[in-house]
Scaffold this motif. Structure first.
Motif, short mmCIF file in Angstrom:
data_model
loop_
_atom_site.label_atom_id
_atom_site.label_comp_id
_atom_site.label_asym_id
_atom_site.label_seq_id
_atom_site.Cartn_x
_atom_site.Cartn_y
_atom_site.Cartn_z
N PRO A 34 -11.86 26.57 -29.73
CA PRO A 34 -10.58 26.10 -29.21
C PRO A 34 -9.75 27.27 -28.69
CG PRO A 34 -10.64 26.02 -31.60
CD PRO A 34 -12.03 26.33 -31.15
N LYS A 35 -9.19 27.09 -27.53
CA LYS A 35 -8.43 28.17 -26.92
C LYS A 35 -7.11 27.62 -26.40
CE LYS A 35 -11.21 31.89 -26.76
NZ LYS A 35 -12.45 31.86 -26.05
N ALA A 36 -6.11 28.44 -26.47
CA ALA A 36 -4.85 28.07 -25.83
C ALA A 36 -5.03 28.17 -24.32
CB ALA A 36 -3.76 29.02 -26.29
N PRO A 37 -4.22 27.49 -23.56
CA PRO A 37 -4.31 27.62 -22.11
C PRO A 37 -4.18 29.09 -21.70
CG PRO A 37 -2.78 25.89 -22.71
CD PRO A 37 -3.17 26.60 -23.99
N VAL A 38 -4.98 29.47 -20.71
CA VAL A 38 -4.90 30.85 -20.23
C VAL A 38 -3.61 31.04 -19.45
CG1 VAL A 38 -5.94 32.56 -18.70
CG2 VAL A 38 -7.39 31.11 -20.15
N THR A 39 -2.87 32.05 -19.81
CA THR A 39 -1.67 32.40 -19.06
C THR A 39 -1.90 33.79 -18.49
OG1 THR A 39 -0.71 33.15 -21.13
CG2 THR A 39 -0.09 30.96 -20.37
N VAL A 40 -1.68 33.93 -17.20
CA VAL A 40 -2.02 35.16 -16.49
C VAL A 40 -0.74 35.91 -16.15
CG1 VAL A 40 -3.19 36.13 -14.49
CG2 VAL A 40 -4.01 34.00 -15.52
N PHE A 62 -2.29 35.17 -27.92
CA PHE A 62 -1.56 36.14 -27.11
C PHE A 62 -0.94 35.40 -25.94
CE2 PHE A 62 -4.79 39.05 -28.96
CZ PHE A 62 -3.94 40.02 -29.47
N ALA A 63 0.28 35.73 -25.60
CA ALA A 63 0.95 35.15 -24.44
C ALA A 63 1.59 36.26 -23.64
CB ALA A 63 2.00 34.13 -24.87
N PRO A 64 1.12 36.53 -22.43
CA PRO A 64 -0.01 35.89 -21.76
C PRO A 64 -1.34 36.32 -22.37
CG PRO A 64 0.74 37.75 -20.47
CD PRO A 64 1.72 37.59 -21.61
N SER A 65 -2.38 35.56 -22.05
CA SER A 65 -3.70 35.88 -22.60
C SER A 65 -4.60 36.54 -21.56
CB SER A 65 -4.37 34.62 -23.14
OG SER A 65 -4.46 33.63 -22.14
N GLN A 131 -7.63 36.22 -28.95
CA GLN A 131 -8.24 37.09 -27.96
C GLN A 131 -7.57 36.92 -26.61
OE1 GLN A 131 -12.25 35.64 -27.91
NE2 GLN A 131 -12.73 36.48 -29.94
N GLY A 132 -7.71 37.92 -25.78
CA GLY A 132 -7.29 37.84 -24.40
C GLY A 132 -8.17 38.76 -23.56
N ILE A 133 -7.89 38.78 -22.27
CA ILE A 133 -8.70 39.57 -21.35
C ILE A 133 -7.78 40.44 -20.48
CG2 ILE A 133 -10.25 39.51 -19.36
CD1 ILE A 133 -11.75 38.74 -21.73
N LEU A 134 -8.08 41.72 -20.45
CA LEU A 134 -7.47 42.62 -19.48
C LEU A 134 -8.44 42.74 -18.31
CD1 LEU A 134 -5.52 44.87 -18.48
CD2 LEU A 134 -6.86 46.46 -19.90
N LYS A 135 -8.01 42.25 -17.16
CA LYS A 135 -8.85 42.34 -15.97
C LYS A 135 -8.37 43.50 -15.11
CE LYS A 135 -10.57 37.63 -15.71
NZ LYS A 135 -10.62 36.37 -14.93
N VAL A 136 -9.27 44.43 -14.88
CA VAL A 136 -8.96 45.59 -14.03
C VAL A 136 -9.72 45.41 -12.73
CG1 VAL A 136 -9.02 48.09 -13.86
CG2 VAL A 136 -8.66 47.01 -16.10
#
Ligand SMILES: [Cu+2]
Length: 137
Positions: A34-40, A62-65, A131-136
């Motif tokens: 289960p994941k919270a909606p992705v916030t960018v 995390f917000a944003p994730s 968890q979240g994602i750092l996109k570079v």
């Protein structure tokens, strides 16, 4: 003749029923955790540093994730919401990208250098599903 028509009709009815069942299960039967909606979030730039404001929430998210960055300097201002369990912000694969554990209502910040393009997971060391994602890019 009726012997061929009836199975066809039955087949259509079963297909509709199966489709309805599959659609009904898709919402809660997915194998992904289960994941919270992705916030960018895109950074604001201060003196050439990419600054992100990230919150740790009461829902253990995390917000944003998702943080969208370019290679270079990054500062994450990390705040933990009121009433929340404590959280930290760690990018395990980037040296120095680690805050101490922060209590409800408190803030900290961490600065590090985003390496080459890629996706870098960030986590809370206390809540393993957080968890979240750092996109570079
Ligand atoms: Cu946490």
């Amino acid at each position: 003749m009726t012997m061929t028509v009836r199975p066809r009709l039955l087949g259509v009815a079963l297909a509709v029923a199966a489709g309805g069942t599959a659609a009904g299960l898709a919402g809660c039967g997915d194998s992904a955790p289960p994941k919270a909606p992705v916030t960018v979030a895109a950074p604001t730039i201060h003196d050439g540093v990419q600054v992100f404001d990230v919150r740790g929430t009461t829902k253990l998210t995390f917000a944003p994730s998702e943080l969208d960055a370019a290679p270079g300097r990054i500062t994450v201002n990390f705040h933990v919401d009121q009433q929340s369990p404590p959280h930290d912000f760690i990018v395990p694969s980037i040296a120095g990208a680690k805050t101490p554990v922060v209590s409800a209502g408190a803030s900290t910040s961490v600065s590090f250098r985003a390496p080459s393009a890629g996706s870098y997971q960030f986590v809370c060391s206390i809540h393993t599903n957080m968890q979240g994602i750092l996109k570079v890019r």
